[in-house]
Design a protein around this motif. Structure first.
Motif, PDB file in Angstrom:
ATOM      1  N   MET A  50       0.832  -1.200   0.000  1.00 23.65           N
ATOM      2  CA  MET A  50       0.000   0.000   0.000  1.00 23.65           C
ATOM      3  C   MET A  50       0.868   1.252   0.000  1.00 23.65           C
ATOM      4  O   MET A  50       1.749   1.380   0.838  1.00 23.65           O
ATOM      5  N   ASP A  51       0.595   2.136  -0.935  1.00 25.75           N
ATOM      6  CA  ASP A  51       1.208   3.465  -0.971  1.00 25.75           C
ATOM      7  C   ASP A  51       0.042   4.440  -0.819  1.00 25.75           C
ATOM      8  O   ASP A  51      -0.504   4.932  -1.806  1.00 25.75           O
ATOM      9  N   VAL A  52      -0.365   4.652   0.421  1.00 32.75           N
ATOM     10  CA  VAL A  52      -1.612   5.369   0.720  1.00 32.75           C
ATOM     11  C   VAL A  52      -1.410   6.878   0.580  1.00 32.75           C
ATOM     12  O   VAL A  52      -1.106   7.589   1.529  1.00 32.75           O
ATOM     13  N   ARG A  53      -1.570   7.335  -0.652  1.00 25.91           N
ATOM     14  CA  ARG A  53      -1.553   8.755  -1.006  1.00 25.91           C
ATOM     15  C   ARG A  53      -2.274   8.864  -2.340  1.00 25.91           C
ATOM     16  O   ARG A  53      -2.352   7.880  -3.096  1.00 25.91           O
ATOM     17  N   ALA A  54      -2.831  10.019  -2.620  1.00 23.83           N
ATOM     18  CA  ALA A  54      -3.511  10.196  -3.902  1.00 23.83           C
ATOM     19  C   ALA A  54      -2.534   9.881  -5.026  1.00 23.83           C
ATOM     20  O   ALA A  54      -1.423  10.405  -5.059  1.00 23.83           O
ATOM     21  N   GLY A  55      -2.915   8.959  -5.898  1.00 27.36           N
ATOM     22  CA  GLY A  55      -2.047   8.510  -6.975  1.00 27.36           C
ATOM     23  C   GLY A  55      -1.196   7.302  -6.617  1.00 27.36           C
ATOM     24  O   GLY A  55      -0.594   6.685  -7.501  1.00 27.36           O
ATOM     25  N   GLY A  56      -1.142   6.945  -5.335  1.00 25.94           N
ATOM     26  CA  GLY A  56      -0.395   5.769  -4.901  1.00 25.94           C
ATOM     27  C   GLY A  56      -1.112   4.498  -5.321  1.00 25.94           C
ATOM     28  O   GLY A  56      -2.306   4.497  -5.612  1.00 25.94           O
ATOM     29  N   VAL A  57      -0.394   3.398  -5.357  1.00 27.21           N
ATOM     30  CA  VAL A  57      -0.977   2.124  -5.786  1.00 27.21           C
ATOM     31  C   VAL A  57      -1.037   1.134  -4.634  1.00 27.21           C
ATOM     32  O   VAL A  57      -0.362   1.286  -3.623  1.00 27.21           O
ATOM     33  N   TRP A  58      -1.875   0.130  -4.799  1.00 28.18           N
ATOM     34  CA  TRP A  58      -2.008  -0.945  -3.825  1.00 28.18           C
ATOM     35  C   TRP A  58      -2.152  -2.262  -4.577  1.00 28.18           C
ATOM     36  O   TRP A  58      -2.535  -2.281  -5.744  1.00 28.18           O
ATOM     37  N   LYS A  59      -1.834  -3.353  -3.872  1.00 21.79           N
ATOM     38  CA  LYS A  59      -2.105  -4.682  -4.412  1.00 21.79           C
ATOM     39  C   LYS A  59      -2.246  -5.657  -3.261  1.00 21.79           C
ATOM     40  O   LYS A  59      -1.710  -5.436  -2.170  1.00 21.79           O
ATOM     41  N   ALA A  60      -2.987  -6.701  -3.517  1.00 25.42           N
ATOM     42  CA  ALA A  60      -3.208  -7.758  -2.527  1.00 25.42           C
ATOM     43  C   ALA A  60      -3.619  -9.025  -3.263  1.00 25.42           C
ATOM     44  O   ALA A  60      -4.245  -8.957  -4.321  1.00 25.42           O
ATOM     45  N   THR A  61      -3.280 -10.150  -2.700  1.00 19.84           N
ATOM     46  CA  THR A  61      -3.760 -11.427  -3.217  1.00 19.84           C
ATOM     47  C   THR A  61      -4.727 -11.987  -2.189  1.00 19.84           C
ATOM     48  O   THR A  61      -4.354 -12.248  -1.042  1.00 19.84           O
ATOM     49  N   MET A  62      -5.969 -12.122  -2.604  1.00 19.38           N
ATOM     50  CA  MET A  62      -7.005 -12.606  -1.705  1.00 19.38           C
ATOM     51  C   MET A  62      -7.074 -14.131  -1.770  1.00 19.38           C
ATOM     52  O   MET A  62      -6.835 -14.726  -2.820  1.00 19.38           O
ATOM     53  N   PHE A  70      -6.603 -15.002  -5.758  1.00 19.19           N
ATOM     54  CA  PHE A  70      -6.762 -14.110  -6.898  1.00 19.19           C
ATOM     55  C   PHE A  70      -6.168 -12.745  -6.551  1.00 19.19           C
ATOM     56  O   PHE A  70      -6.402 -12.208  -5.481  1.00 19.19           O
ATOM     57  N   PRO A  71      -5.361 -12.222  -7.470  1.00 20.01           N
ATOM     58  CA  PRO A  71      -4.698 -10.939  -7.226  1.00 20.01           C
ATOM     59  C   PRO A  71      -5.634  -9.765  -7.511  1.00 20.01           C
ATOM     60  O   PRO A  71      -6.455  -9.819  -8.428  1.00 20.01           O
ATOM     61  N   LEU A  72      -5.490  -8.719  -6.715  1.00 25.50           N
ATOM     62  CA  LEU A  72      -6.202  -7.463  -6.921  1.00 25.50           C
ATOM     63  C   LEU A  72      -5.177  -6.340  -6.968  1.00 25.50           C
ATOM     64  O   LEU A  72      -4.173  -6.385  -6.245  1.00 25.50           O
ATOM     65  N   THR A  73      -5.429  -5.350  -7.814  1.00 23.31           N
ATOM     66  CA  THR A  73      -4.561  -4.184  -7.895  1.00 23.31           C
ATOM     67  C   THR A  73      -5.418  -2.945  -8.041  1.00 23.31           C
ATOM     68  O   THR A  73      -6.592  -3.015  -8.423  1.00 23.31           O
ATOM     69  N   GLY A  74      -4.837  -1.802  -7.717  1.00 19.64           N
ATOM     70  CA  GLY A  74      -5.573  -0.559  -7.877  1.00 19.64           C
ATOM     71  C   GLY A  74      -4.756   0.628  -7.433  1.00 19.64           C
ATOM     72  O   GLY A  74      -3.530   0.546  -7.275  1.00 19.64           O
ATOM     73  N   SER A  75      -5.452   1.730  -7.217  1.00 19.74           N
ATOM     74  CA  SER A  75      -4.796   2.974  -6.825  1.00 19.74           C
ATOM     75  C   SER A  75      -5.673   3.732  -5.842  1.00 19.74           C
ATOM     76  O   SER A  75      -6.854   3.419  -5.668  1.00 19.74           O
ATOM     77  N   TYR A  76      -5.069   4.698  -5.201  1.00 17.91           N
ATOM     78  CA  TYR A  76      -5.798   5.581  -4.290  1.00 17.91           C
ATOM     79  C   TYR A  76      -6.136   6.859  -5.051  1.00 17.91           C
ATOM     80  O   TYR A  76      -5.250   7.548  -5.552  1.00 17.91           O
ATOM     81  N   LEU A  77      -7.418   7.143  -5.162  1.00 20.38           N
ATOM     82  CA  LEU A  77      -7.880   8.292  -5.930  1.00 20.38           C
ATOM     83  C   LEU A  77      -7.988   9.545  -5.076  1.00 20.38           C
ATOM     84  O   LEU A  77      -7.800  10.654  -5.566  1.00 20.38           O
ATOM     85  N   GLU A  78      -8.310   9.355  -3.798  1.00 22.08           N
ATOM     86  CA  GLU A  78      -8.434  10.479  -2.861  1.00 22.08           C
ATOM     87  C   GLU A  78      -8.092   9.981  -1.467  1.00 22.08           C
ATOM     88  O   GLU A  78      -8.559   8.917  -1.062  1.00 22.08           O
ATOM     89  N   VAL A  79      -7.282  10.762  -0.723  1.00 25.54           N
ATOM     90  CA  VAL A  79      -6.893  10.379   0.624  1.00 25.54           C
ATOM     91  C   VAL A  79      -7.018  11.597   1.539  1.00 25.54           C
ATOM     92  O   VAL A  79      -6.350  12.605   1.317  1.00 25.54           O
ATOM     93  N   ALA A  80      -7.896  11.506   2.525  1.00 23.40           N
ATOM     94  CA  ALA A  80      -8.014  12.513   3.585  1.00 23.40           C
ATOM     95  C   ALA A  80      -7.888  11.728   4.888  1.00 23.40           C
ATOM     96  O   ALA A  80      -8.865  11.131   5.365  1.00 23.40           O
ATOM     97  N   GLU A  81      -6.689  11.690   5.440  1.00 26.01           N
ATOM     98  CA  GLU A  81      -6.357  10.815   6.558  1.00 26.01           C
ATOM     99  C   GLU A  81      -7.390  10.854   7.680  1.00 26.01           C
ATOM    100  O   GLU A  81      -7.801  11.929   8.117  1.00 26.01           O
ATOM    101  N   HIS A  82      -7.791   9.662   8.101  1.00 25.93           N
ATOM    102  CA  HIS A  82      -8.747   9.431   9.194  1.00 25.93           C
ATOM    103  C   HIS A  82     -10.167   9.889   8.856  1.00 25.93           C
ATOM    104  O   HIS A  82     -11.039   9.856   9.726  1.00 25.93           O
ATOM    105  N   ARG A  83     -10.420  10.325   7.608  1.00 35.85           N
ATOM    106  CA  ARG A  83     -11.757  10.819   7.256  1.00 35.85           C
ATOM    107  C   ARG A  83     -12.340  10.210   5.986  1.00 35.85           C
ATOM    108  O   ARG A  83     -13.508   9.853   5.966  1.00 35.85           O
ATOM    109  N   ARG A  84     -11.540  10.135   4.910  1.00 42.17           N
ATOM    110  CA  ARG A  84     -12.090   9.720   3.618  1.00 42.17           C
ATOM    111  C   ARG A  84     -11.003   9.059   2.785  1.00 42.17           C
ATOM    112  O   ARG A  84      -9.886   9.558   2.690  1.00 42.17           O
TER     113      ARG A  84
END
Length: 148
Positions: A50-62, A70-84
Motif C-alpha cells: 500500500m502506498d496510501v496517497r492520492a495517486g499511490g498504488v495498492w495490491k493484494a492477493t485474496m 486471486f490478485p487485486l490491484t488498484g490505486s488511491y484516488l483520494e486520501v483525507a487521513e482518518h476521514r475519507r
C-alpha cells in the motif's frame, strides 16, 4: 448496518453504513496498514502493498475459503487521513478503475461511523460488490473488537 441501493442515471449504487466500536484512527490504520489489512481481509500473508496517497498504488492477493487465490490491484484516488479514502480497483477489460469510497465520522473516542459506497455498471455488479463490502465490514468489526 443500514443498506441503501439506488439506480443513478450513470449506474447502480449502494451505500453501507455501520458504527464500529473503535476510534477513527484505529479504523483508518486497519484499512491502510498492510499488516493489519492482511489480518482481517483474508489476504495472503506478505501479498499486501500500500502506498496510501492520492495517486499511490495498492495490491493484494485474496484467498478464497477453498484455498484459491486471486490478485487485486488498484490505486488511491483520494486520501483525507482518518476521514475519507477513495480506492480504485483495476477491473480487466475496463478503462477506468471501479471506485469505492470509505468515509469515517468519529462519534466519540470509541465509536466511528463508517460509510462505504460504490457505483457499478449493472445491478449484478452492484449486488456482488455490496455483498463483498458487507463481508469486509463484518470482518473489520470483528478485528477491531478483538483488538479493543
Amino acid at each position: 448496518m443500514t443498506t441503501e441501493q439506488t439506480t443513478a442515471a450513470d449506474g447502480f449504487a449502494y451505500t453501507l453504513t455501520r458504527t464500529l466500536n473503535a476510534p477513527a484512527v484505529a479504523v483508518w490504520q486497519a484499512w491502510t496498514t498492510p499488516e493489519q489489512y492482511t489480518q482481517w481481509t483474508g489476504a495472503a500473508a506478505g501479498s499486501v502493498e500500500m502506498d496510501v496517497r492520492a495517486g499511490g498504488v495498492w495490491k493484494a492477493t485474496m484467498v478464497t475459503p477453498d484455498g484459491g487465490q486471486f490478485p487485486l490491484t488498484g490505486s488511491y484516488l483520494e486520501v483525507a487521513e482518518h476521514r475519507r479514502l477513495v480506492t480504485g480497483m483495476d477491473v480487466p477489460g475496463k478503462p477506468e478503475p471501479a471506485a469505492m469510497t470509505m468515509e469515517l465520522d468519529e462519534q466519540d473516542d470509541q465509536h466511528t461511523r463508517i460509510v462505504l459506497s460504490q457505483t457499478c455498471d449493472t445491478a449484478e455488479e452492484r449486488d456482488m460488490a455490496e455483498q463483498g463490502s458487507a463481508m469486509l465490514l463484518d470482518s473489520l468489526s470483528t478485528f477491531l473488537t478483538a483488538r479493543a
